[in-house]
Scaffold this motif. Structure first.
Motif, PDB file in Angstrom:
ATOM      1  N   VAL A  25      -2.619  -0.170 -10.560  1.00  0.00           N
ATOM      2  CA  VAL A  25      -1.965   0.241 -11.668  1.00  0.00           C
ATOM      3  C   VAL A  25      -0.669   0.644 -11.349  1.00  0.00           C
ATOM      4  N   ALA A  26      -0.596   1.778 -10.562  1.00  0.00           N
ATOM      5  CA  ALA A  26       0.484   2.351  -9.983  1.00  0.00           C
ATOM      6  C   ALA A  26       1.558   1.669  -9.845  1.00  0.00           C
ATOM      7  N   LEU A  27       1.386   0.691  -8.931  1.00  0.00           N
ATOM      8  CA  LEU A  27       2.240  -0.149  -8.226  1.00  0.00           C
ATOM      9  C   LEU A  27       2.783  -1.110  -9.177  1.00  0.00           C
ATOM     10  N   ASN A  28       2.244  -1.617 -10.199  1.00  0.00           N
ATOM     11  CA  ASN A  28       2.622  -2.323 -11.477  1.00  0.00           C
ATOM     12  C   ASN A  28       3.516  -1.614 -12.294  1.00  0.00           C
ATOM     13  N   LYS A  29       3.006  -0.349 -12.472  1.00  0.00           N
ATOM     14  CA  LYS A  29       4.063   0.593 -13.440  1.00  0.00           C
ATOM     15  C   LYS A  29       5.378   0.914 -12.601  1.00  0.00           C
ATOM     16  N   SER A  30       5.310   1.174 -11.268  1.00  0.00           N
ATOM     17  CA  SER A  30       6.162   1.594 -10.700  1.00  0.00           C
ATOM     18  C   SER A  30       7.167   0.279 -10.576  1.00  0.00           C
ATOM     19  N   LEU A  59       0.806  -1.150   0.064  1.00  0.00           N
ATOM     20  CA  LEU A  59       0.026  -0.034  -0.199  1.00  0.00           C
ATOM     21  C   LEU A  59       0.760   1.079  -0.097  1.00  0.00           C
ATOM     22  N   GLY A  60       1.822   1.139   0.742  1.00  0.00           N
ATOM     23  CA  GLY A  60       2.938   2.555   0.779  1.00  0.00           C
ATOM     24  C   GLY A  60       3.282   2.493  -0.591  1.00  0.00           C
ATOM     25  N   ASN A  61       4.083   1.607  -1.000  1.00  0.00           N
ATOM     26  CA  ASN A  61       4.701   1.472  -2.255  1.00  0.00           C
ATOM     27  C   ASN A  61       3.756   1.932  -3.518  1.00  0.00           C
ATOM     28  N   ALA A  62       2.416   1.409  -3.272  1.00  0.00           N
ATOM     29  CA  ALA A  62       1.493   1.753  -4.532  1.00  0.00           C
ATOM     30  C   ALA A  62       1.224   3.246  -4.172  1.00  0.00           C
ATOM     31  N   THR A  63       0.923   3.774  -2.995  1.00  0.00           N
ATOM     32  CA  THR A  63       0.546   5.174  -2.823  1.00  0.00           C
ATOM     33  C   THR A  63       1.641   6.199  -3.252  1.00  0.00           C
ATOM     34  N   LYS A  64       3.112   5.745  -3.061  1.00  0.00           N
ATOM     35  CA  LYS A  64       3.864   6.579  -3.387  1.00  0.00           C
ATOM     36  C   LYS A  64       3.985   6.750  -4.931  1.00  0.00           C
ATOM     37  N   ALA A  65       3.878   5.337  -5.618  1.00  0.00           N
ATOM     38  CA  ALA A  65       3.874   5.227  -7.185  1.00  0.00           C
ATOM     39  C   ALA A  65       2.789   6.197  -7.569  1.00  0.00           C
ATOM     40  N   TYR A  66       1.452   6.210  -7.062  1.00  0.00           N
ATOM     41  CA  TYR A  66       0.321   6.869  -7.531  1.00  0.00           C
ATOM     42  C   TYR A  66       0.516   8.204  -7.468  1.00  0.00           C
ATOM     43  N   VAL A  67       0.992   8.845  -6.364  1.00  0.00           N
ATOM     44  CA  VAL A  67       1.256  10.339  -5.970  1.00  0.00           C
ATOM     45  C   VAL A  67       2.279  10.750  -7.116  1.00  0.00           C
ATOM     46  N   GLU A  68       3.561   9.988  -7.338  1.00  0.00           N
ATOM     47  CA  GLU A  68       4.500  10.423  -8.323  1.00  0.00           C
ATOM     48  C   GLU A  68       3.853  10.502  -9.930  1.00  0.00           C
ATOM     49  N   GLN A  69       3.357   9.555 -10.185  1.00  0.00           N
ATOM     50  CA  GLN A  69       2.592   9.452 -11.397  1.00  0.00           C
ATOM     51  C   GLN A  69       1.334  10.108 -11.834  1.00  0.00           C
ATOM     52  N   THR A  70       0.485  10.439 -10.858  1.00  0.00           N
ATOM     53  CA  THR A  70      -0.432  11.192 -11.103  1.00  0.00           C
ATOM     54  C   THR A  70      -0.365  12.704 -10.923  1.00  0.00           C
ATOM     55  N   PHE A  71       0.457  12.930  -9.925  1.00  0.00           N
ATOM     56  CA  PHE A  71       0.505  14.483  -9.405  1.00  0.00           C
ATOM     57  C   PHE A  71       1.999  15.025  -9.695  1.00  0.00           C
ATOM     58  N   GLY A  72       2.904  13.943 -10.227  1.00  0.00           N
ATOM     59  CA  GLY A  72       4.233  14.605 -10.847  1.00  0.00           C
ATOM     60  C   GLY A  72       5.114  14.928  -9.663  1.00  0.00           C
ATOM     61  N   TYR A  73       5.031  14.327  -8.309  1.00  0.00           N
ATOM     62  CA  TYR A  73       5.976  14.854  -7.226  1.00  0.00           C
ATOM     63  C   TYR A  73       5.769  13.516  -6.126  1.00  0.00           C
ATOM     64  N   SER A  74       7.021  13.718  -5.281  1.00  0.00           N
ATOM     65  CA  SER A  74       6.893  12.550  -4.230  1.00  0.00           C
ATOM     66  C   SER A  74       7.404  13.377  -3.035  1.00  0.00           C
ATOM     67  N   GLU A  75       6.958  12.858  -1.951  1.00  0.00           N
ATOM     68  CA  GLU A  75       7.606  13.274  -0.699  1.00  0.00           C
ATOM     69  C   GLU A  75       7.305  12.043   0.496  1.00  0.00           C
ATOM     70  N   VAL A  76       8.001  12.193   1.565  1.00  0.00           N
ATOM     71  CA  VAL A  76       8.190  10.963   2.517  1.00  0.00           C
ATOM     72  C   VAL A  76       6.630  11.089   3.067  1.00  0.00           C
ATOM     73  N   GLY A  77       6.178   9.851   3.155  1.00  0.00           N
ATOM     74  CA  GLY A  77       4.963   9.720   3.924  1.00  0.00           C
ATOM     75  C   GLY A  77       3.714  10.158   3.099  1.00  0.00           C
ATOM     76  N   VAL A  78       3.825  10.078   1.830  1.00  0.00           N
ATOM     77  CA  VAL A  78       2.663  10.493   1.051  1.00  0.00           C
ATOM     78  C   VAL A  78       1.638   9.755   0.997  1.00  0.00           C
ATOM     79  N   GLY A  79       0.245  10.269   1.160  1.00  0.00           N
ATOM     80  CA  GLY A  79      -1.053   9.347   1.034  1.00  0.00           C
ATOM     81  C   GLY A  79      -1.688   8.999   2.415  1.00  0.00           C
TER      82      GLY A  79
END
Length: 115
Positions: free
Chosen positions: A54-59, A6-26
């Motif tokens: 889908v985000a986790l698979n792509k990541s 879930l953590g990896n998927a959330t990070k991947a989702y935020v990066e892919q959807t919103f174009g940025y990442s940060e620690v503890g996203v989601g």
């Protein structure tokens, strides 16, 4: 989903959807009288489980490709015109190039052994 997934998927989702990442996203863990549960802590709409999958698979595939590219780069000097590449090395490099197309699931990748 498992918490790590879930953590990896959330990070991947935020990066892919919103174009940025940060620690503890989601999601954050909330404790109340009913126990511990996860709560979406972003202003954006909470992703569905399908979107996270889908985000986790792509990541995961992105990570496989990065590893493959790194392994290929480590043997690039064998492809120089003044170096004779062995047949074993040619086979190894071809097996690396075939990795994304030869495996359905990114978690099932078996890396070829370097000669």
């Amino acid at each position: 989903m498992v918490n790590t997934e879930l953590g990896n998927a959330t990070k991947a989702y935020v990066e892919q959807t919103f174009g940025y990442s940060e620690v503890g996203v989601g999601y954050v863990v909330i404790q109340d009288r009913n126990g511990l549960h996860l709560s979406w802590d972003r202003a954006e709409t909470q992703p569905t489980e399908d979107q996270l999958g889908v985000a986790l698979n792509k990541s995961n595939w992105d990570n496989v490709r990065k590893e493959r590219d790194s392994l290929l780069a480590a043997t690039d000097f064998y492809a120089l015109s003044d170096v004779t590449m062995s047949e074993d090395m040619e086979t190894y490099r071809q097996a690396l190039r075939d990795v994304p197309a030869s495996v359905e699931n990114s978690e099932d990748v078996v890396w070829p052994e370097k000669p």
